[in-house]
Design a protein around this motif. Sequence first.
Motif, mmCIF file in Angstrom:
data_model
loop_
_atom_site.group_PDB
_atom_site.id
_atom_site.type_symbol
_atom_site.label_atom_id
_atom_site.label_comp_id
_atom_site.label_asym_id
_atom_site.label_seq_id
_atom_site.Cartn_x
_atom_site.Cartn_y
_atom_site.Cartn_z
ATOM 1 N N GLY A 281 4.677 -0.913 -24.774
ATOM 2 C CA GLY A 281 5.259 -0.065 -23.744
ATOM 3 C C GLY A 281 5.030 -0.728 -22.403
ATOM 4 N N ALA A 282 5.875 -0.414 -21.431
ATOM 5 C CA ALA A 282 5.735 -1.009 -20.102
ATOM 6 C C ALA A 282 6.147 0.001 -19.046
ATOM 7 C CB ALA A 282 6.591 -2.267 -19.987
ATOM 8 N N THR A 283 5.386 0.046 -17.966
ATOM 9 C CA THR A 283 5.727 0.852 -16.804
ATOM 10 C C THR A 283 5.942 -0.094 -15.637
ATOM 11 O OG1 THR A 283 4.325 2.637 -17.635
ATOM 12 C CG2 THR A 283 5.052 2.784 -15.341
ATOM 13 N N LEU A 284 7.174 -0.135 -15.141
ATOM 14 C CA LEU A 284 7.525 -0.986 -14.012
ATOM 15 C C LEU A 284 7.480 -0.151 -12.745
ATOM 16 C CD1 LEU A 284 8.951 -2.092 -16.665
ATOM 17 C CD2 LEU A 284 10.597 -3.175 -15.153
ATOM 18 N N GLY A 285 6.961 -0.724 -11.660
ATOM 19 C CA GLY A 285 6.861 0.067 -10.444
ATOM 20 C C GLY A 285 6.866 -0.773 -9.182
ATOM 21 N N LYS A 286 6.935 -0.060 -8.084
ATOM 22 C CA LYS A 286 6.932 -0.709 -6.778
ATOM 23 C C LYS A 286 5.531 -1.173 -6.405
ATOM 24 C CE LYS A 286 11.047 1.641 -5.038
ATOM 25 N NZ LYS A 286 11.632 2.557 -4.029
ATOM 26 N N ASP A 287 5.497 -2.219 -5.604
ATOM 27 C CA ASP A 287 4.245 -2.861 -5.226
ATOM 28 C C ASP A 287 3.262 -1.877 -4.596
ATOM 29 O OD1 ASP A 287 2.759 -5.471 -4.783
ATOM 30 O OD2 ASP A 287 2.894 -4.761 -2.715
ATOM 31 N N TRP A 288 3.729 -1.030 -3.682
ATOM 32 C CA TRP A 288 2.819 -0.142 -2.960
ATOM 33 C C TRP A 288 2.154 0.876 -3.878
ATOM 34 C CZ3 TRP A 288 3.021 5.147 -2.532
ATOM 35 C CH2 TRP A 288 4.224 5.792 -2.882
ATOM 36 N N ILE A 289 2.863 1.267 -4.949
ATOM 37 C CA ILE A 289 2.277 2.233 -5.891
ATOM 38 C C ILE A 289 1.121 1.590 -6.641
ATOM 39 C CG2 ILE A 289 2.730 3.632 -7.935
ATOM 40 C CD1 ILE A 289 5.646 3.866 -6.976
ATOM 41 N N PHE A 290 1.344 0.384 -7.169
ATOM 42 C CA PHE A 290 0.286 -0.320 -7.892
ATOM 43 C C PHE A 290 -0.899 -0.614 -6.975
ATOM 44 C CE2 PHE A 290 3.275 -0.553 -11.203
ATOM 45 C CZ PHE A 290 2.697 -1.110 -12.332
ATOM 46 N N LYS A 291 -0.615 -1.006 -5.729
ATOM 47 C CA LYS A 291 -1.706 -1.348 -4.819
ATOM 48 C C LYS A 291 -2.513 -0.121 -4.406
ATOM 49 C CE LYS A 291 -0.128 -5.769 -3.061
ATOM 50 N NZ LYS A 291 0.412 -6.562 -1.929
ATOM 51 N N LYS A 292 -1.876 1.033 -4.440
ATOM 52 C CA LYS A 292 -2.612 2.256 -4.126
ATOM 53 C C LYS A 292 -3.503 2.659 -5.304
ATOM 54 C CE LYS A 292 -2.129 6.424 -1.470
ATOM 55 N NZ LYS A 292 -1.226 7.207 -0.593
ATOM 56 N N VAL A 293 -2.977 2.533 -6.521
ATOM 57 C CA VAL A 293 -3.770 2.875 -7.712
ATOM 58 C C VAL A 293 -4.931 1.901 -7.877
ATOM 59 C CG1 VAL A 293 -3.724 3.040 -10.237
ATOM 60 C CG2 VAL A 293 -1.843 3.995 -8.887
ATOM 61 N N TYR A 294 -4.622 0.617 -7.798
ATOM 62 C CA TYR A 294 -5.655 -0.423 -7.931
ATOM 63 C C TYR A 294 -6.056 -0.881 -6.520
ATOM 64 C CZ TYR A 294 -4.003 -0.548 -12.775
ATOM 65 O OH TYR A 294 -3.652 -0.211 -14.066
ATOM 66 N N SER A 295 -6.697 0.015 -5.792
ATOM 67 C CA SER A 295 -6.926 -0.205 -4.358
ATOM 68 C C SER A 295 -8.158 -1.042 -4.050
ATOM 69 C CB SER A 295 -7.047 1.149 -3.650
ATOM 70 O OG SER A 295 -8.091 1.917 -4.240
ATOM 71 N N SER A 296 -9.016 -1.259 -5.032
ATOM 72 C CA SER A 296 -10.227 -2.055 -4.801
ATOM 73 C C SER A 296 -10.698 -2.638 -6.115
ATOM 74 C CB SER A 296 -11.330 -1.181 -4.203
ATOM 75 O OG SER A 296 -11.777 -0.226 -5.160
ATOM 76 N N MET A 297 -11.627 -3.586 -6.039
ATOM 77 C CA MET A 297 -12.163 -4.168 -7.265
ATOM 78 C C MET A 297 -12.884 -3.122 -8.109
ATOM 79 S SD MET A 297 -13.390 -8.056 -6.450
ATOM 80 C CE MET A 297 -14.388 -7.672 -4.991
ATOM 81 N N ASP A 298 -13.426 -2.105 -7.473
ATOM 82 C CA ASP A 298 -14.087 -1.035 -8.215
ATOM 83 C C ASP A 298 -13.108 -0.273 -9.105
ATOM 84 O OD1 ASP A 298 -16.502 -1.638 -7.091
ATOM 85 O OD2 ASP A 298 -16.403 -0.072 -5.551
ATOM 86 N N ARG A 299 -11.832 -0.318 -8.732
ATOM 87 C CA ARG A 299 -10.813 0.428 -9.475
ATOM 88 C C ARG A 299 -9.982 -0.475 -10.397
ATOM 89 N NH1 ARG A 299 -9.502 5.428 -8.137
ATOM 90 N NH2 ARG A 299 -7.294 5.098 -8.657
ATOM 91 N N VAL A 300 -10.480 -1.656 -10.693
ATOM 92 C CA VAL A 300 -9.684 -2.626 -11.453
ATOM 93 C C VAL A 300 -9.332 -2.113 -12.849
ATOM 94 C CG1 VAL A 300 -11.679 -3.910 -12.383
ATOM 95 C CG2 VAL A 300 -9.472 -5.067 -12.058
#
Length: 466
Positions: A281-300
Amino acid sequence: MNDPAQKREFDLGALLAERGAERYELHTKFLNHQLPRMLHTIGFDKVYERAEGAHFWDADGNDYLDMLAGFGVMGLGRHHPVVRQALHDVLDASLADLTRFDCQPLPGLLAEKLLVHSPHLDRVFFGNSGTEAVETALKFARYATGKPRILYCSHAFHGLTTGSLSVNGEDGFRDGFAPLLPDTPVPLGDLDVLARELKKGDVAALIVEPIQGKGVLEAPPGYLRAAQELLHKHKALLIVDEVQTGLGRTGDFYAYQHEEGVEPDLVCVAKALSGGYVPVGATLGKDWIFKKVYSSMDRVLVHSASFGSNAQAMAAGLAVLSVMENEQIVAGVRATGERLKSRLEALVDKYELLSDVRGRGLMIGIEFGRPKSLKLRSRWTMLQAARKGLFAQMVVVPLLQRHRILTQVSGDHLEVIKLIPPLIIGEQDVDRFVEAFTAVMDDAHSGGGLMWDFGKTLVKQAVANR
């Protein structure tokens, strides 16, 4: 050298030869016991020995035409040589797969190839199924917007895990599994209801299938574009579920691309992406959405999947996209789909039990309706009183039993058959289906025969299950 006479530690062929005949008993005893019961009731308890392309063969060598494609996963048919070779190659490569603390090349290469077909999207998350792709989109939308509620369309199907079940528009799937997420159904195509819900200020996203799998219902022209504008005005996202409609199924790479100007924030893909070989399965998305979800190394690892991005799935996906390009699969779907649909549409005026033919590409719905003649109308009424959807089942069964063509009823209590064959079917397959369907319709309109006798059996079964 290995001694040919030496017994292998595990011999799959020998196991299947020894125990394969027990398949229905094993399911009855250890798996979902209602599946073999249902298959036996409708005469679908076949024993298929092998498959290739759009065809199965039973032990007697009889050929069956597949118009179901494993619910859409077999986009290129079964055992496509290019995909099959890619899986052999990736296994032979002995890659250091799923170490979880490195970056393998195959996921990046597949993401890059996928995104070519959605140039307004930037990043991909790989999971293992369509329902996981939807779960990912729901989580990302809620986190990115900071809002809790997801809107979905009546009669939608987005999966059966708890999150995706929350946006499932069929009560039959939801019953007994509440409480679910705080989500709200809206009618497909109704912009006024959508606007009213958005004004409440707590909506993260609308998730929508461009063509609903249940009933093969297409979003009205202009709806997706207008919904997108409304959503963005209220800082909410558009999620498009292309799990069944994507990868060429409707005659474009994605079904949303039939409408100009539609650029979803998140797109869900699965099923045909691996050619039916490996769960993916794959979820494609916009850059800003991914960067908000994975906002720091703690959230990798804030969202991940144990088998996500595995080498077999990625290799299969790359092979599938290569075949689609090299064999011009999408163009073929447009031509073959038009041939199939136009020939079926020509039957609507001929048969009073046939009310509509709709869909795009090789995703076609055939809907049946109340006949005008008194004799047929009384029999139709009998079926409807017992359970809506029985007539469609009456059509599906002789298609398999007499004509060896596998199809499906397109959802519970719907008088609709859905055709989603492998995308590689040819003119002979189209002609075979239309001729068989015509014969079944002739039998149904004769007012007698085996078809209506079987209908009585279905009525008894439906009444017994109430």
